[in-house]
Design a protein around this motif. Structure first.
Motif, PDB file in Angstrom:
ATOM      1  N   ARG A   1      -3.354  -1.966 -22.599  1.00 32.44           N
ATOM      2  CA  ARG A   1      -3.601  -1.566 -21.211  1.00 32.44           C
ATOM      3  C   ARG A   1      -2.295  -1.748 -20.447  1.00 32.44           C
ATOM      4  NH1 ARG A   1      -8.180  -1.958 -18.002  1.00 32.44           N
ATOM      5  NH2 ARG A   1      -9.208  -1.224 -19.902  1.00 32.44           N
ATOM      6  N   VAL A   2      -1.860  -0.692 -19.761  1.00 27.33           N
ATOM      7  CA  VAL A   2      -0.638  -0.734 -18.964  1.00 27.33           C
ATOM      8  C   VAL A   2      -1.005  -0.601 -17.494  1.00 27.33           C
ATOM      9  CG1 VAL A   2       1.562   0.377 -18.447  1.00 27.33           C
ATOM     10  CG2 VAL A   2       0.747   0.273 -20.821  1.00 27.33           C
ATOM     11  N   LEU A   3      -0.608  -1.575 -16.698  1.00 29.54           N
ATOM     12  CA  LEU A   3      -0.743  -1.492 -15.241  1.00 29.54           C
ATOM     13  C   LEU A   3       0.601  -1.079 -14.671  1.00 29.54           C
ATOM     14  CD1 LEU A   3      -2.793  -4.726 -14.453  1.00 29.54           C
ATOM     15  CD2 LEU A   3      -3.643  -2.427 -14.951  1.00 29.54           C
ATOM     16  N   TRP A   4       0.625   0.077 -14.021  1.00 26.57           N
ATOM     17  CA  TRP A   4       1.854   0.652 -13.476  1.00 26.57           C
ATOM     18  C   TRP A   4       1.823   0.464 -11.966  1.00 26.57           C
ATOM     19  CZ3 TRP A   4       5.659   2.721 -16.548  1.00 26.57           C
ATOM     20  CH2 TRP A   4       6.671   3.461 -15.921  1.00 26.57           C
ATOM     21  N   LEU A   5       2.502  -0.578 -11.467  1.00 26.01           N
ATOM     22  CA  LEU A   5       2.534  -0.894 -10.041  1.00 26.01           C
ATOM     23  C   LEU A   5       3.741  -0.204  -9.432  1.00 26.01           C
ATOM     24  CD1 LEU A   5       1.811  -4.752 -10.220  1.00 26.01           C
ATOM     25  CD2 LEU A   5       0.202  -2.848 -10.397  1.00 26.01           C
ATOM     26  N   ASP A   6       3.509   0.805  -8.605  1.00 22.45           N
ATOM     27  CA  ASP A   6       4.610   1.687  -8.216  1.00 22.45           C
ATOM     28  C   ASP A   6       4.201   2.511  -7.010  1.00 22.45           C
ATOM     29  OD1 ASP A   6       6.865   3.454  -8.279  1.00 22.45           O
ATOM     30  OD2 ASP A   6       6.892   3.413 -10.458  1.00 22.45           O
ATOM     31  N   ALA A   7       5.185   2.920  -6.205  1.00 16.87           N
ATOM     32  CA  ALA A   7       4.929   3.894  -5.146  1.00 16.87           C
ATOM     33  C   ALA A   7       4.866   5.309  -5.691  1.00 16.87           C
ATOM     34  CB  ALA A   7       6.020   3.803  -4.078  1.00 16.87           C
ATOM     35  N   HIS A   8       5.398   5.513  -6.901  1.00 19.15           N
ATOM     36  CA  HIS A   8       5.556   6.851  -7.471  1.00 19.15           C
ATOM     37  C   HIS A   8       4.785   6.979  -8.779  1.00 19.15           C
ATOM     38  CE1 HIS A   8       9.187   5.769  -5.159  1.00 19.15           C
ATOM     39  NE2 HIS A   8       9.143   7.023  -4.728  1.00 19.15           N
ATOM     40  N   ALA A   9       4.318   8.190  -9.072  1.00 18.86           N
ATOM     41  CA  ALA A   9       3.581   8.426 -10.312  1.00 18.86           C
ATOM     42  C   ALA A   9       4.508   8.497 -11.520  1.00 18.86           C
ATOM     43  CB  ALA A   9       2.771   9.720 -10.205  1.00 18.86           C
ATOM     44  N   ASP A  10       5.772   8.859 -11.312  1.00 17.66           N
ATOM     45  CA  ASP A  10       6.775   8.929 -12.391  1.00 17.66           C
ATOM     46  C   ASP A  10       6.309   9.828 -13.539  1.00 17.66           C
ATOM     47  OD1 ASP A  10       8.416   7.287 -10.939  1.00 17.66           O
ATOM     48  OD2 ASP A  10       7.930   5.464 -12.039  1.00 17.66           O
ATOM     49  N   PHE A  11       5.701  10.965 -13.171  1.00 16.41           N
ATOM     50  CA  PHE A  11       5.136  11.887 -14.154  1.00 16.41           C
ATOM     51  C   PHE A  11       5.829  13.245 -14.105  1.00 16.41           C
ATOM     52  CE2 PHE A  11       1.324  13.774 -16.376  1.00 16.41           C
ATOM     53  CZ  PHE A  11       1.325  12.878 -17.437  1.00 16.41           C
ATOM     54  N   ASN A  12       7.069  13.255 -13.616  1.00  9.30           N
ATOM     55  CA  ASN A  12       7.834  14.499 -13.578  1.00  9.30           C
ATOM     56  C   ASN A  12       8.335  14.889 -14.965  1.00  9.30           C
ATOM     57  OD1 ASN A  12       8.125  15.798 -10.984  1.00  9.30           O
ATOM     58  ND2 ASN A  12       9.082  13.916 -10.260  1.00  9.30           N
ATOM     59  N   THR A  13       8.689  16.141 -15.109  1.00  9.65           N
ATOM     60  CA  THR A  13       9.316  16.658 -16.327  1.00  9.65           C
ATOM     61  C   THR A  13      10.573  17.420 -15.929  1.00  9.65           C
ATOM     62  OG1 THR A  13       7.962  18.658 -16.206  1.00  9.65           O
ATOM     63  CG2 THR A  13       7.132  16.840 -17.574  1.00  9.65           C
ATOM     64  N   HIS A  14      11.359  17.797 -16.921  1.00  4.82           N
ATOM     65  CA  HIS A  14      12.657  18.415 -16.630  1.00  4.82           C
ATOM     66  C   HIS A  14      12.514  19.726 -15.863  1.00  4.82           C
ATOM     67  CE1 HIS A  14      11.495  20.902 -20.035  1.00  4.82           C
ATOM     68  NE2 HIS A  14      12.487  21.723 -19.744  1.00  4.82           N
TER      69      HIS A  14
ATOM     70  N   ALA B   1      -2.906   8.465 -22.312  1.00  4.21           N
ATOM     71  CA  ALA B   1      -3.021   8.433 -20.852  1.00  4.21           C
ATOM     72  C   ALA B   1      -4.165   7.522 -20.417  1.00  4.21           C
ATOM     73  CB  ALA B   1      -3.230   9.849 -20.320  1.00  4.21           C
ATOM     74  N   SER B   2      -5.192   7.404 -21.241  1.00  4.56           N
ATOM     75  CA  SER B   2      -6.356   6.584 -20.901  1.00  4.56           C
ATOM     76  C   SER B   2      -6.053   5.093 -20.890  1.00  4.56           C
ATOM     77  CB  SER B   2      -7.498   6.869 -21.879  1.00  4.56           C
ATOM     78  OG  SER B   2      -7.093   6.571 -23.206  1.00  4.56           O
ATOM     79  N   SER B   3      -4.898   4.684 -21.441  1.00  6.86           N
ATOM     80  CA  SER B   3      -4.555   3.258 -21.461  1.00  6.86           C
ATOM     81  C   SER B   3      -3.812   2.830 -20.197  1.00  6.86           C
ATOM     82  CB  SER B   3      -3.694   2.940 -22.683  1.00  6.86           C
ATOM     83  OG  SER B   3      -2.404   3.535 -22.563  1.00  6.86           O
ATOM     84  N   LEU B   4      -3.521   3.780 -19.312  1.00  4.93           N
ATOM     85  CA  LEU B   4      -2.677   3.533 -18.155  1.00  4.93           C
ATOM     86  C   LEU B   4      -3.508   3.467 -16.873  1.00  4.93           C
ATOM     87  CD1 LEU B   4       0.510   3.523 -17.537  1.00  4.93           C
ATOM     88  CD2 LEU B   4       0.146   5.877 -16.830  1.00  4.93           C
ATOM     89  N   ARG B   5      -3.159   2.531 -16.002  1.00  3.41           N
ATOM     90  CA  ARG B   5      -3.737   2.454 -14.662  1.00  3.41           C
ATOM     91  C   ARG B   5      -2.585   2.389 -13.667  1.00  3.41           C
ATOM     92  NH1 ARG B   5      -6.985   3.031 -18.026  1.00  3.41           N
ATOM     93  NH2 ARG B   5      -8.989   1.988 -18.343  1.00  3.41           N
ATOM     94  N   GLN B   6      -2.540   3.338 -12.738  1.00 11.34           N
ATOM     95  CA  GLN B   6      -1.476   3.362 -11.734  1.00 11.34           C
ATOM     96  C   GLN B   6      -2.030   2.845 -10.408  1.00 11.34           C
ATOM     97  OE1 GLN B   6       0.190   7.450 -11.884  1.00 11.34           O
ATOM     98  NE2 GLN B   6       1.841   6.528 -13.050  1.00 11.34           N
ATOM     99  N   ILE B   7      -1.287   1.926  -9.784  1.00  9.12           N
ATOM    100  CA  ILE B   7      -1.769   1.230  -8.595  1.00  9.12           C
ATOM    101  C   ILE B   7      -0.707   1.291  -7.509  1.00  9.12           C
ATOM    102  CG2 ILE B   7      -2.597  -0.991  -7.701  1.00  9.12           C
ATOM    103  CD1 ILE B   7      -3.183  -1.604 -10.785  1.00  9.12           C
ATOM    104  N   GLY B   8      -1.124   1.662  -6.284  1.00  6.79           N
ATOM    105  CA  GLY B   8      -0.218   1.678  -5.141  1.00  6.79           C
ATOM    106  C   GLY B   8       0.515   2.976  -4.928  1.00  6.79           C
ATOM    107  N   ILE B   9       0.159   4.019  -5.681  1.00  8.88           N
ATOM    108  CA  ILE B   9       0.871   5.302  -5.606  1.00  8.88           C
ATOM    109  C   ILE B   9       0.721   5.916  -4.218  1.00  8.88           C
ATOM    110  CG2 ILE B   9       1.106   7.582  -6.660  1.00  8.88           C
ATOM    111  CD1 ILE B   9       1.659   5.219  -8.584  1.00  8.88           C
ATOM    112  N   ARG B  10       1.841   6.452  -3.699  1.00  8.57           N
ATOM    113  CA  ARG B  10       1.794   7.111  -2.389  1.00  8.57           C
ATOM    114  C   ARG B  10       2.882   8.170  -2.227  1.00  8.57           C
ATOM    115  NH1 ARG B  10       3.558   1.932  -2.285  1.00  8.57           N
ATOM    116  NH2 ARG B  10       5.476   1.421  -1.167  1.00  8.57           N
ATOM    117  N   SER B  11       3.625   8.464  -3.284  1.00  9.24           N
ATOM    118  CA  SER B  11       4.647   9.504  -3.224  1.00  9.24           C
ATOM    119  C   SER B  11       4.627  10.278  -4.531  1.00  9.24           C
ATOM    120  CB  SER B  11       6.036   8.884  -2.988  1.00  9.24           C
ATOM    121  OG  SER B  11       7.037   9.883  -2.987  1.00  9.24           O
ATOM    122  N   VAL B  12       4.100  11.503  -4.471  1.00  4.71           N
ATOM    123  CA  VAL B  12       3.960  12.327  -5.669  1.00  4.71           C
ATOM    124  C   VAL B  12       4.433  13.740  -5.334  1.00  4.71           C
ATOM    125  CG1 VAL B  12       2.379  13.137  -7.468  1.00  4.71           C
ATOM    126  CG2 VAL B  12       1.927  10.962  -6.320  1.00  4.71           C
TER     127      VAL B  12
END
Length: 316
Positions: free
Chosen positions: A130-143, A179-190
């Motif tokens: 289980r990964v908790l991703w504490l971040d303002a950003h989703a960090d899911f961009n691609t090239h 993707a199901s192992s990830l939880r993103q928390i605090g996101i507000r810039s996508v």
């Protein structure tokens, strides 16, 4: 609280501090100074207070930041790969030795190497991740949709199998994580294209709108649901998760983040699980800070993550 949780059960163990002094994946310079700022703020002494043995291995080495424009949608791809491979190897070595790796970043592109190593370890030991991703950003961009080419905006995409092969395959398995192992928390810039990809991938996101509506406790109850004795819990703590009023020392500030108390509750609830087994602390930029204030806040919150609690009443 789930019956499988063991409040305050972080066991005595050795923490291995791994410095990665680079801003190679970021747009702004300065995150390369993050590891020393955390050390100056007393991160090793804090872990000692929590009853843990500290093994500070110093800083990893890698290429300098050439400050070049993007090529093929990526800035500094070769250099980012080199730094992430070094991080991967150091984190994997710590896990194999039975230690708890704490990555002192450095920008958040380093999460590729760190979490790839954790994923490799989990597959080898038969543990869930289980990964908790504490971040303002989703960090899911691609090239092809990134507005900047900066790889610190792409680590989640790479970990989920979408990115350059050298990064995507670092865990020895593609994708490194589901993707199901990830939880993103605090996101507000996508970014807009990124928003579509997040929804398409089905990422579980507890953004600031959701936290505003239901509160941090309800959000964390959901993010932590389903953990058990066989789950390795990794926390990837981007300091820009916090509201810039309390944490100004980051390169990509986004207003409207968690307050100090919300962030402390988040960390305490994670600590209550007794499952934290690896940690990233990234995107701290002392060049933009005030008297090392952000590093001090980060260390205080990590202490809550490792069991320091404000709770005075009996749990129940």
């Amino acid at each position: 609280m789930s019956a499988s949780f063991v409040p305050g059960a972080t066991p005595a163990r050795t923490v291995r501090l791994i410095g990665a002094p680079t801003d190679i994946g970021a747009g702004a310079r300065g995150a390369s100074m993050g590891p020393e700022a955390l050390r100056v703020a007393g991160i090793a002494e804090m872990f000692t207070r929590r009853g843990l043995t500290v093994h500070d291995t110093g800083n990893l080495h890698g290429p300098n930041n050439p400050c070049l424009p993007p090529q093929g949608g990526y800035r500094h791809l070769d250099e980012v790969v080199a730094w992430n491979q070094a991080v991967h190897d150091a984190v994997h070595t710590a896990l194999a030795a039975g230690e708890l790796p704490v990555l002192l970043g450095g920008d958040h592109s380093l999460g590729i190497g760190s979490i790839s190593a954790v994923a490799r370890h989990c597959r080898a030991t038969g543990r869930a991740l289980r990964v908790l991703w504490l971040d303002a950003h989703a960090d899911f961009n691609t090239h092809d949709i990134t507005p900047s080419g900066n790889l610190h905006g792409m680590p989640v995409a790479c970990l989920c199998g979408d990115g350059p092969s050298a990064l995507v395959s670092m865990a020895g398995h593609v994708p490194a994580i589901a993707a199901s192992s990830l939880r993103q928390i605090g996101i507000r810039s996508v970014d807009e294209g990124e928003r579509h990809r997040v929804r398409e991938a089905g990422l579980e996101v507890y953004d600031m709108r959701y936290i505003d509506e239901v509160g941090m406790r309800a959000a964390m109850d959901k993010a932590l649901a389903g953990l058990d004795d066989h789950t390795h819990l990794h926390v990837s703590f981007d300091v820009d998760f916090l509201d810039p009023e309390i944490a100004p020392g980051v390169g990509t500030t986004v207003p409207g983040g968690p307050t100090y108390r919300e962030a402390q509750l988040c960390m305490e609830m994670i600590a209550d699980t007794g499952r934290v087994a690896s940690l990233d602390i990234v995107e701290l930029n002392p060049a933009l800070d005030v008297r090392n204030r952000t590093a001090q806040v980060a260390v205080e919150l990590v202490e809550s993550l490792f069991g320091k609690s404000t709770l005075m009443r009996d749990r129940g």
